[in-house]
Design an enzyme around this catalytic site. Structure first.
Site, PDB file in Angstrom:
ATOM      1  CE  LYS A 116       7.069   0.868  -9.462  1.00 50.86           C
ATOM      2  NZ  LYS A 116       7.309  -0.551  -9.679  1.00 50.86           N
ATOM      3  CE  LYS A 200       2.973  -0.923  -1.355  1.00 48.84           C
ATOM      4  NZ  LYS A 200       2.850  -1.385  -2.743  1.00 48.84           N
ATOM      5  CE  LYS A 203      10.755  -4.260  -1.579  1.00 42.75           C
ATOM      6  NZ  LYS A 203      10.912  -4.959  -2.848  1.00 42.75           N
TER       7      LYS A 203
END
Length: 341
Positions: A116, A200, A203
Site C-alpha cells: 500500500k 484483484k 473499488k
C-alpha cells in the site's frame, strides 16, 4: 488455559464502496457463519479507513453504505452484533497496549504495508504502518476465536496470534487472550478484475466495467458480465484446464461463489461450453442473487436514521463485551484505575 466462547469477529473498511469481491470474499461468509454455532460480531472498521485521508462527509456516507450492504445481504441485528468501530473507544485503547507489545520487526514484515505504501513509505501515515496492531485489538477485544478473512489478511491474523501470545507471556496471564483462527475458505475468497484476471477486483480501479458494485442494478450487472474479458477457448473438462487462464478461472470462481456449487461442479456442468452460453448464464445468476441486495441497499440508504439506530444499538452491545475485557487487560498491565464510573 481459559476456555473462550466460540466467537467470530470481522469487519470491512468504509472506503470507496462495496464490490462483488466484498460480497463473495466476506459478507456472504459472514451471513453463513451467523447461522452456525458462533456468536457473531461484525464491524464497519472506520478507524482503519483514515489510515489514508478521507473526506469527512464521504466517510460518514461510506460507513452507512457498508452497514446497508451487511443488512441487505442478510446480517440480522437480532442474531449478530453490527456496529461501526469508532463508536466503541476500547478498540483504540487496546490498540495502544498492543503497540507497546508488538515489535517493530514484526511490523516490518507486513507485506500489506509494503504493497500500500509503495515507494512513498516515508510519506505514509503512522496509522497505515501500525494498523495491524489495531486489527489485533479489534479481534482480541472480543476474545474472538475465529476470523473470516481474505488470503491477503491471513498474515495479520497470524500477527494477532503473536501479539496475544506475547501479552499473555509478558504479563503471566496464561490464556487471557485466545489464539484466533483465520478462516479462509470457499470458491471465490479472492474475486478478480473483470477486465484483467491477474488483478484483484478493486473499488479504486480505473474503469467501472472491471468490477461489480453492490449498488449496481440488474441491467448493469448483466452488461458487465456479458462484456467481461475471456479467452477464445471453451470451458475445459477439468479444473486443471483453467491453469494459465485467469479470466476464465475468475468467472468460474464467481459462478461457484454465487451458486453455492464447488468449482468442480461448475466445470462438470459447463464442460466444453463456449462463452456465449456461460456468460449469459452467469449474468442471469448474478442478477438473481445480487439485484435484490442492491435494491434493499438503496432502500436502506434512504433511511439513514434506521441505519444509525442499528449501528448505535450494536455499539452498545459490542461495548458491553469489550469494556470488561479491556478493564481486565488494564488490570493485568498494572494501570492504576481508581475513577468511579
Amino acid at each position: 488455559m481459559t476456555n473462550h466462547t466460540p466467537r467470530v469477529f470481522s469487519g470491512i473498511k468504509p472506503s470507496g464502496g462495496l464490490t462483488l469481491g466484498n460480497y463473495l470474499g466476506a459478507i456472504k461468509r459472514f451471513v453463513d457463519m451467523q447461522a452456525q454455532d458462533f456468536e457473531t460480531i461484525y464491524c464497519v472498521v472506520d478507524l482503519h479507513a483514515i489510515t489514508v485521508w478521507q473526506d469527512p462527509k464521504e466517510l460518514t456516507d461510506a460507513t452507512r453504505e457498508v452497514a446497508a450492504g451487511f443488512l441487505a445481504a442478510g446480517i440480522d441485528p437480532s442474531q449478530s452484533i453490527l456496529f461501526n468501530q469508532s463508536q466503541v473507544s476500547a478498540h483504540a485503547e487496546l490498540a495502544w497496549l498492543f503497540n507497546c507489545v508488538a515489535r517493530v520487526g514484526w511490523m516490518n514484515r507486513m507485506t500489506q504495508f509494503k504493497d500500500k505504501a509503495g515507494k512513498n513509505a516515508e510519506q505514509s501515515s503512522l496509522g497505515l504502518y501500525a494498523y495491524p496492531s489495531l486489527m489485533a485489538a479489534d479481534i482480541l477485544l472480543y476474545h474472538a476465536t475465529h476470523v473470516p478473512v481474505g488470503e491477503d489478511q491471513k498474515q495479520h491474523v497470524e500477527l494477532t496470534r503473536d501479539i496475544a501470545a506475547k501479552f499473555n507471556h509478558d504479563f503471566k496471564a496464561e490464556g487471557f487472550f485466545p489464539q484466533p483462527e483465520p478462516i479462509i475458505e470457499g470458491p471465490a475468497t479472492r474475486v478478480m478484475n473483470l477486465r484483467d484476471g491477474t488483478k484483484k477486483m478493486s473499488k479504486s480501479g480505473e474503469s467501472d466495467m472491471e468490477r461489480i458494485n453492490m449498488t449496481d442494478d440488474a441491467d448493469k450487472i448483466a452488461k458487465k458480465f456479458k462484456k467481461a474479458k475471456t479467452d477464445p477457448e471453451p470451458l475445459p473438462e477439468t479444473l486443471d484446464g483453467l491453469k494459465d487462464r485467469p479470466e476464465a478461472k475468475n468467472l468460474v470462481d464467481i459462478y461457484a461463489g454465487l451458486s453455492g456449487m464447488t468449482n468442480e461442479q461448475v466445470i462438470t456442468e459447463y464442460a466444453g461450453a463456449g462463452w456465449g452460453k456461460f456468460k449469459p448464464a452467469l449474468a442471469d445468476l448474478a442478477v438473481d442473487k445480487l439485484a435484490p441486495i442492491s435494491t434493499e441497499m438503496s432502500r436502506l440508504m434512504n433511511d439513514k436514521a434506521e441505519i444509525d439506530r442499528i449501528l448505535g444499538e450494536g455499539a452498545d452491545k459490542a461495548d458491553a463485551i469489550a469494556q470488561p475485557i479491556l478493564d481486565q487487560a488494564y488490570d493485568i498491565t498494572g494501570f492504576l484505575r481508581s475513577r468511579k464510573r
